[in-house]
Design an enzyme around this catalytic site. Structure first.
Site, PDB file in Angstrom:
ATOM      1  N   ASP A   1      35.980 -39.359 -32.963  1.00 46.00           N
ATOM      2  CA  ASP A   1      34.784 -40.494 -31.390  1.00 46.00           C
ATOM      3  C   ASP A   1      34.432 -41.557 -32.653  1.00 46.00           C
ATOM      4  O   ASP A   1      32.809 -41.298 -32.607  1.00 46.00           O
ATOM      5  CB  ASP A   1      34.570 -40.196 -30.858  1.00 46.00           C
ATOM      6  CG  ASP A   1      34.105 -41.122 -29.440  1.00 46.00           C
ATOM      7  OD1 ASP A   1      34.974 -42.420 -29.317  1.00 46.00           O
ATOM      8  OD2 ASP A   1      33.850 -40.844 -28.799  1.00 46.00           O
TER       9      ASP A   1
ATOM     10  N   PHE B   1      29.119 -40.080 -20.627  1.00 46.48           N
ATOM     11  CA  PHE B   1      28.510 -40.386 -19.023  1.00 46.48           C
ATOM     12  C   PHE B   1      27.714 -41.664 -19.063  1.00 46.48           C
ATOM     13  O   PHE B   1      26.950 -42.315 -20.006  1.00 46.48           O
ATOM     14  CB  PHE B   1      28.153 -38.805 -18.573  1.00 46.48           C
ATOM     15  CG  PHE B   1      26.390 -38.443 -19.883  1.00 46.48           C
ATOM     16  CD1 PHE B   1      25.032 -39.447 -19.857  1.00 46.48           C
ATOM     17  CD2 PHE B   1      26.439 -37.552 -20.428  1.00 46.48           C
ATOM     18  CE1 PHE B   1      23.991 -39.205 -20.784  1.00 46.48           C
ATOM     19  CE2 PHE B   1      24.936 -37.532 -21.783  1.00 46.48           C
ATOM     20  CZ  PHE B   1      24.256 -38.034 -21.377  1.00 46.48           C
TER      21      PHE B   1
ATOM     22  N   GLY C   1      19.708 -33.062 -23.332  1.00 45.93           N
ATOM     23  CA  GLY C   1      20.020 -32.157 -22.927  1.00 45.93           C
ATOM     24  C   GLY C   1      21.326 -31.517 -21.907  1.00 45.93           C
ATOM     25  O   GLY C   1      22.586 -31.595 -22.692  1.00 45.93           O
ATOM     26  N   SER C   2      21.261 -31.122 -20.686  1.00 44.44           N
ATOM     27  CA  SER C   2      22.171 -31.269 -19.958  1.00 44.44           C
ATOM     28  C   SER C   2      22.346 -31.887 -18.577  1.00 44.44           C
ATOM     29  O   SER C   2      21.307 -32.803 -18.611  1.00 44.44           O
ATOM     30  CB  SER C   2      22.575 -29.710 -20.004  1.00 44.44           C
ATOM     31  OG  SER C   2      21.530 -28.933 -19.498  1.00 44.44           O
TER      32      SER C   2
ATOM     33  N   HIS D   1      22.363 -33.731 -32.062  1.00 45.32           N
ATOM     34  CA  HIS D   1      21.841 -35.219 -31.293  1.00 45.32           C
ATOM     35  C   HIS D   1      22.449 -34.916 -29.847  1.00 45.32           C
ATOM     36  O   HIS D   1      23.003 -35.503 -29.125  1.00 45.32           O
ATOM     37  CB  HIS D   1      24.044 -35.292 -31.462  1.00 45.32           C
ATOM     38  CG  HIS D   1      25.024 -34.923 -31.152  1.00 45.32           C
ATOM     39  ND1 HIS D   1      25.136 -33.638 -31.268  1.00 45.32           N
ATOM     40  CD2 HIS D   1      25.632 -35.017 -31.332  1.00 45.32           C
ATOM     41  CE1 HIS D   1      26.375 -32.616 -30.804  1.00 45.32           C
ATOM     42  NE2 HIS D   1      27.264 -33.889 -30.520  1.00 45.32           N
TER      43      HIS D   1
END
EC number: 6.5.1.8
Length: 490
Positions: free
Chosen positions: A172, A252, A395-396, A418
């Site tokens: 990617d 996202f 983060g998440s 990253h």
């Protein structure tokens, strides 16, 4: 249908040489063709025999193709004239191999620094050890979010001498972060929650292969590189149809709250909390095709020992090296354009212009000066962190992202992590939680998820706070991003 059974006679009839490639094919191919007739498999094998180089990355034929290549290499070495009973195309590639010779790894690796070693799996360390033994390697470092990948580990940084490694950049190409901060109150994520959900759904498109039905113009699509390289030309229409879309997996677009904590930040945004948009995705089908094509080219030009084969490189003084470099930069520009298109759509839907924008690549190669010398710095899943360079480290879904300022640490080759980095593989993550359990976790944290797979659940990731503690020498935090409404692939 019974188990596939091939014989030496079958294989010799389609051109297999009297060599161990026959036994390898007989033993290995039944694992990949369990319910396929041997007649069909023989038809599929014919192009493998004619040009095994093209099948070194095909899981079904990789072992057989490698054995065939090895046979032809030996034949070429035996021949004083260079004549062999193979196609002209294969002969040309074999001669190239003879001229370039098989590359050996250094006996000793170059020294490198590992940040947060207690958080890094052994597989990633092993990959970094191999990369540090490449004859072209100048400097390397391992970030605290590192985990095993292909070629370089995710979170690996490698500086090389005038050579670029396609798998050191990654599939990617130009995968990146982009953040828009708006002069809008943080409470909007609650008071206008449904409206923001609709905006995300209407103005984003996710998924491998997904395309828009309507093509819109953009300067990146007029890049002259499309007309100078047949491969890029064949991808131009796909790139046009995918411009402004996002991939699958961990890609996202989300609404959240930015909290600026540093009053002296370069963004000129006052300390406080703001509605913001954060996106993460890359160069879509354009980048993936470029990566796969030039990885094959590199592996043909630069044959390495088995454990290092995905680190095959292209010399930047060669035509192929220049082709990849131009294509990689085009893919990077395209990835940036995709993010800008997404952010433009959302800004228009909000009726606002952002106060500031922060963005950075993290799958790319740059020409940089390190220790007084020009090098090619590969950051595969690593954020540029030169002196005063801004970036975003997410983060998440339930953990904050960090807006950071680089410190220009030489031992990290001006890099940082990253993201938080995976703690569990996708399969492990998906098998360790149910949809009901994930929904319960997100609800407790006040997170709305649109789409998203179980493999992206928060528990699949390392603790971002621990990752950031391991790189205080690399970056300083000027703000935080808290996800609230998250849009991902279905």
């Amino acid at each position: 249908m019974s188990k596939l059974r091939l014989t030496g006679k079958d294989l010799r009839s389609i051109g297999f040489p009297e060599d161990r490639a026959i036994s390898i094919a007989i033993n290995d191919l039944p694992k990949h063709f369990k319910k396929v007739s041997h007649y069909l498999v023989l038809d599929l094998l014919k192009p493998v025999v004619e040009n095994p180089f093209d099948y070194l990355e095909d899981e079904r034929f990789a072992k057989t193709a490698a054995a065939l290549v090895e046979f032809h290499q030996h034949q070429l070495k035996k021949s004083s004239t260079g004549h062999t009973e193979v196609s002209a195309d294969l002969l040309e590639k074999l001669k190239s191999l003879r001229d370039n010779s098989i590359q050996d790894l250094r006996d000793e690796k170059i020294p490198y620094t590992t940040y947060g070693p207690d958080q890094i799996e052994q597989g990633a360390i092993n990959q970094m050890e191999i990369a540090a033994r490449l004859p072209i390697s100048v400097a390397s470092a391992l970030m605290p979010d590192a985990h095993q990948g292909y070629g370089l580990p995710i979170g690996g940084v490698l500086a090389t001498d005038n050579a670029v490694i396609p798998y050191g950049v990654g599939v990617d190409i130009g995968c990146r972060m982009c953040l828009s901060i708006y002069d809008l109150p943080e409470k909007m994520v609650n008071t206008r929650k449904q409206e923001l959900e609709v905006l995300l759904t209407k103005n984003t498109l996710f998924g491998a292969g997904r395309e828009f039905s309507k093509i819109e113009n953009h300067d990146v699509l007029d890049n002259t590189a499309f007309n100078e390289n047949p491969l890029l030309k064949s991808l131009q229409m796909k790139a046009a149809k995918q411009l402004g879309s996002s991939g699958s997996g961990n890609h996202f677009v989300e609404f959240g709250i930015v909290e600026i904590t540093d009053p002296n930040n370069e963004l000129n945004v006052p300390v406080g909390k703001y509605l913001s948009v954060l996106s993460h995705s890359g160069s879509r089908g354009l980048g993936a095709t470029i990566a796969n094509h030039y990885t094959k080219v590199a592996m043909q030009k630069c044959v390495l020992p088995k454990e290092a084969k995905h680190l095959a490189w292209l010399d930047l003084n060669t035509q192929e090296g220049q082709e990849y470099w131009i294509a990689m930069n085009l893919a990077g520009d395209y990835a940036s354009a995709c993010h800008h298109r997404i952010h433009e759509k959302l800004a228009k839907a909000l009726g606002e212009k952002p106060l500031a924008m922060v963005e950075n690549h993290h799958n790319f190669a740059w020409k940089e000066i390190w220790n007084g010398k020009e090098v090619i710095t590969h950051r595969k899943g690593a954020t540029p962190a030169g002196k005063n360079v801004l970036g975003i480290i997410p983060g998440s879904m339930t953990a904050p992202g960090f807006i950071v300022r680089g410190k220009g640490e030489e031992s990290s080759i001006n890099s940082a992590s990253h993201g938080a980095g995976r703690r569990l593989s996708r399969t492990q993550a998906a098998n360790s939680i149910t949809r009901h359990e994930l929904t319960k976790i997100l609800n407790s944290e006040g997170i709305t998820l649109i789409g998203g797979g179980l493999d992206e659940s928060p528990h699949a990731y390392k603790d971002i706070n621990e990752v950031m503690k391991a790189q205080t020498d690399l970056v300083e935090t000027i703000g935080l991003f808290y996800p609230k409404i998250v849009r991902m692939d279905e």
